[in-house]
Write an enzyme that holds these catalytic residues in place. Structure first.
Site, PDB file in Angstrom:
ATOM      1  N   ASP A 127      26.995   4.668 -54.570  1.00  0.00           N
ATOM      2  CA  ASP A 127      27.314   4.585 -52.724  1.00  0.00           C
ATOM      3  C   ASP A 127      28.443   2.627 -53.527  1.00  0.00           C
ATOM      4  OD1 ASP A 127      26.298   3.532 -50.668  1.00  0.00           O
ATOM      5  OD2 ASP A 127      25.481   1.621 -51.540  1.00  0.00           O
TER       6      ASP A 127
ATOM      7  N   ASN B  59      19.414   5.319 -47.585  1.00  0.00           N
ATOM      8  CA  ASN B  59      20.261   6.798 -47.253  1.00  0.00           C
ATOM      9  C   ASN B  59      20.526   7.042 -48.300  1.00  0.00           C
ATOM     10  OD1 ASN B  59      22.615   5.123 -47.451  1.00  0.00           O
ATOM     11  ND2 ASN B  59      23.284   4.441 -46.054  1.00  0.00           N
TER      12      ASN B  59
ATOM     13  N   ASP C 276      21.517   1.581 -53.281  1.00  0.00           N
ATOM     14  CA  ASP C 276      20.540   0.540 -53.158  1.00  0.00           C
ATOM     15  C   ASP C 276      20.254   0.548 -51.994  1.00  0.00           C
ATOM     16  OD1 ASP C 276      22.320  -1.703 -50.606  1.00  0.00           O
ATOM     17  OD2 ASP C 276      23.252  -0.222 -51.148  1.00  0.00           O
TER      18      ASP C 276
END
Length: 270
Positions: A17, A223, A220
């Site tokens: 991410d 999602n 983190d």
């Protein structure tokens, strides 16, 4: 910015991410960035393909990389909730046409998401458009303003039902003010059912014929959970939200990109 060495024979995949994982908005530590980039560049000669999988736009990611004084682009960057994949070689961004074509061929149309928005509005659920994402080809991003726990749970369930009814996926997670999101809001991201961060991972594993045993992912927030579950070695970095930690138990000892460095350096020593 420079391009990483693109591995000739890909044996492993690592996906991260972007916001608050690969890139820290409030924590600036140039030494940790240099160490991480050096490790990834070294591992690329051993067959590691490393990239960013993000809900953010290409422009937002490029701006942050410049702000953070990163030296290298990753091998690939997936943008707009996993609906686009770009490979970066010799400073050139190359769109994965095959991945892009599947959404065109499936005839996904953002007008459907606008229809969902209108239907929810008629039920008293007002979604706030996130303007930086309005030009994304197949996805659309909103904020939902929290009311109270009971109302929010009810409304979130209605949002999920509407998405499913129209053959779309929706990621809903609490906003993180550290990255500029409003407090007491939720991120609500709609995208095709065949897209998403987890779909990017699955596509790349198949495209490059990577053994599942050698797949990694880092995130983190809530999602990111489906992406973490799509690989063998999925980790939340230590600064992950409490919501995410309640959903996923593998957490690094270190925060942000130090968590990425921690896992990859330990694994490739073996």
């Amino acid at each position: 910015m420079k391009s990483l060495h693109f591995p000739n024979n890909i044996h492993a995949l690592a996906c991260s991410d972007f916001d608050e994982t690969y890139f820290a908005h409030q924590y600036k530590h140039q030494e940790s960035i240099i160490e991480m980039e050096s490790l990834i560049n070294t591992l690329s000669y051993k067959g590691l393909l490393f990239g960013i999988v993000s809900a953010s736009t290409r422009e937002m990611i490029e701006e942050c990389l410049a702000e953070g004084h990163y030296t290298y682009y990753p091998h690939f960057i997936s943008t707009n909730s996993g609906t686009e994949i770009y490979y970066i070689q010799d400073g050139t961004w190359v769109l994965d046409e095959d991945y892009h074509a599947q959404f065109v061929n499936q005839q996904y149309d953002k007008a459907i998401i606008l229809h969902i928005e209108e239907e929810l509005n008629q039920q008293g659920i007002n979604l706030i458009t996130q303007e930086p994402f309005i030009h994304a080809p197949f996805s659309r991003n909103y904020y939902y303003s929290a009311v109270d726990e009971t109302t929010d749970m009810h409304n979130i369930e209605l949002i999920k039902q509407q998405a499913e009814l129209h053959n779309y996926l929706v990621n809903i997670s609490k906003c993180n003010p550290l990255i500029g999101d409003p407090e007491d809001h939720y991120d609500v991201d709609f995208f095709p059912i065949s897209a998403g961060k987890h779909a990017v991972v699955q596509y790349l594993i198949k495209k490059f014929k990577i053994d599942h045993e050698h797949t990694f992912a880092f995130g983190d927030s809530g999602n990111d959970i489906r992406m973490l579950n799509a690989v063998k070695h999925g980790y939340l970095v230590n600064n992950a939200t409490e919501e995410a930690k309640s959903l996923y138990s593998h957490v690094t000892l270190n925060q942000y990109n130090k968590g990425i460095h921690e896992v990859l350096s330990a694994h490739f020593k073996e």
